[in-house]
Design an enzyme around this catalytic site. Structure first.
Site, PDB file in Angstrom:
ATOM      1  CG  ASP A   8      -2.068   0.589   0.592  1.00  0.00           C
ATOM      2  OD1 ASP A   8      -2.293   1.950   0.008  1.00  0.00           O
ATOM      3  OD2 ASP A   8      -2.797   1.067   2.140  1.00  0.00           O
ATOM      4  CD  GLU A  10      -3.197   5.009   1.142  1.00  0.00           C
ATOM      5  OE1 GLU A  10      -4.096   5.407   0.133  1.00  0.00           O
ATOM      6  OE2 GLU A  10      -2.553   3.985   1.284  1.00  0.00           O
ATOM      7  CG  HIS A  60      -2.232   2.611  -2.829  1.00  0.00           C
ATOM      8  ND1 HIS A  60      -2.493   3.916  -2.199  1.00  0.00           N
ATOM      9  CD2 HIS A  60      -2.278   3.768  -4.222  1.00  0.00           C
ATOM     10  CE1 HIS A  60      -3.860   5.215  -2.329  1.00  0.00           C
ATOM     11  NE2 HIS A  60      -3.285   5.041  -3.837  1.00  0.00           N
ATOM     12  CG  HIS A 105      -3.105   3.413   6.107  1.00  0.00           C
ATOM     13  ND1 HIS A 105      -4.560   2.186   6.122  1.00  0.00           N
ATOM     14  CD2 HIS A 105      -3.294   2.259   4.808  1.00  0.00           C
ATOM     15  CE1 HIS A 105      -5.339   2.031   4.530  1.00  0.00           C
ATOM     16  NE2 HIS A 105      -4.736   1.637   4.546  1.00  0.00           N
ATOM     17  CG  HIS A 117      -7.942   4.863   4.324  1.00  0.00           C
ATOM     18  ND1 HIS A 117      -6.718   4.884   4.001  1.00  0.00           N
ATOM     19  CD2 HIS A 117      -8.195   3.921   2.894  1.00  0.00           C
ATOM     20  CE1 HIS A 117      -6.398   4.134   3.138  1.00  0.00           C
ATOM     21  NE2 HIS A 117      -7.231   3.506   2.288  1.00  0.00           N
ATOM     22  CD  GLU A 135      -6.718  -0.199   3.851  1.00  0.00           C
ATOM     23  OE1 GLU A 135      -5.968  -0.604   3.657  1.00  0.00           O
ATOM     24  OE2 GLU A 135      -7.633   0.647   3.585  1.00  0.00           O
TER      25      GLU A 135
END
Length: 264
Positions: A8, A10, A60, A105, A117, A135
């Site tokens: 990812d 972030e 992502h 994240h 998020h 996640e």
């Protein structure tokens, strides 16, 4: 040894704004390069500890962030979205020996990263059996579905703590510590070095066990907009608990993922 890497952005070193995560923004180019560098470090660490086959899942946004030409020619990479229920873990199966997460994240509902998020910006929180789901947890359970251990995570301080609490012995590298809309980041080159060293240790360890999945999954999704809750309340098998909350229960984690594919 076969290793799966889900990447990812972030949680990459220094990232602090949504503009830096999205194609078309000037700042994105730098952070997509850093994301690629951090993935490359994970690959190098895995190879140093005996990985002979590595699959990368670009996980992502558009899923077209990592520069494939910058990776060694011994790896494979999944780019784009198939709308597979495993989503960020597309390609995972029981043939893998270990899973590595980079750039992860903090979840929705936690103020531990300016970009916190869970899968989408449309929800306030996702919980399973009363536990806030990141996640990381969602994807670690996907690995556990095939009895594959998650051995490493890099990302912000919040998600690193969540990972350590959930998976004893997991190796983590903290890239950023969030505060409001800011991040305190270590140097990107140092992050790359630490990821390579951490993944190498994690793969060599061999003692981390797959997570144990619960027998029942009671899922609660709280949406930001009540209009979305109303629309999605007509999806088969879900119940509307209040104006912003949908719930459902499953005994098989794949069925949880199948519903989340449409509800998130």
């Amino acid at each position: 040894m076969k290793v799966f890497i889900s990447a990812d952005i972030e949680g990459t070193a220094g990232i602090a704004s949504w503009d830096e995560t999205n194609k078309g923004h000037a700042d994105y180019t730098y952070f997509s390069r850093q994301m690629t560098a951090e993935v490359n470090a994970a690959i190098s660490g895995a190879m140093k500890s005996g990985a002979s086959e590595i699959l990368i899942r670009d996980a992502h946004g558009s899923a077209r962030n990592i520069d494939p030409s910058a990776l060694p020619d011994c790896v494979r990479i999944i780019r784009g979205w198939a709308r597979d229920p495993f989503m960020m873990m597309q390609g995972i199966d029981a043939s893998f020996d270990a899973v590595v997460f980079t750039g992860y994240h903090s979840p929705s509902g936690r103020g531990l990263n300016p970009l916190s998020h869970t899968m989408t910006g449309d929800i306030f929180s996702l919980k399973i059996n009363g536990e806030l789901v990141s996640e990381f947890l969602m994807n670690a359970m996907s690995a556990a579905y095939y009895k594959v251990p998650v051995v490493f995570l890099s990302g912000d301080a919040g998600i690193a703590k969540i990972a350590r609490d959930k998976v004893p012995g997991i190796e983590t590298v903290v890239t950023n510590t969030g505060s409001g809309s800011s991040v305190d980041s270590i140097h990107p080159a140092k992050v790359v070095r630490l990821i390579e060293e951490g993944v190498s240790r994690a793969i060599s360890n061999g003692s981390i066990k797959p997570m144990t999945l619960p027998e029942k999954f009671e899922v609660e999704i709280v949406y930001i907009e009540h209009t979305q809750t109303h629309r999605l309340s007509f999806f088969p098998g879900v119940e509307k608990a209040d104006d912003r909350t949908l719930t459902f229960t499953e005994s098989d984690y794949f069925e949880v993922l199948r519903k989340l594919l449409f509800l998130l």
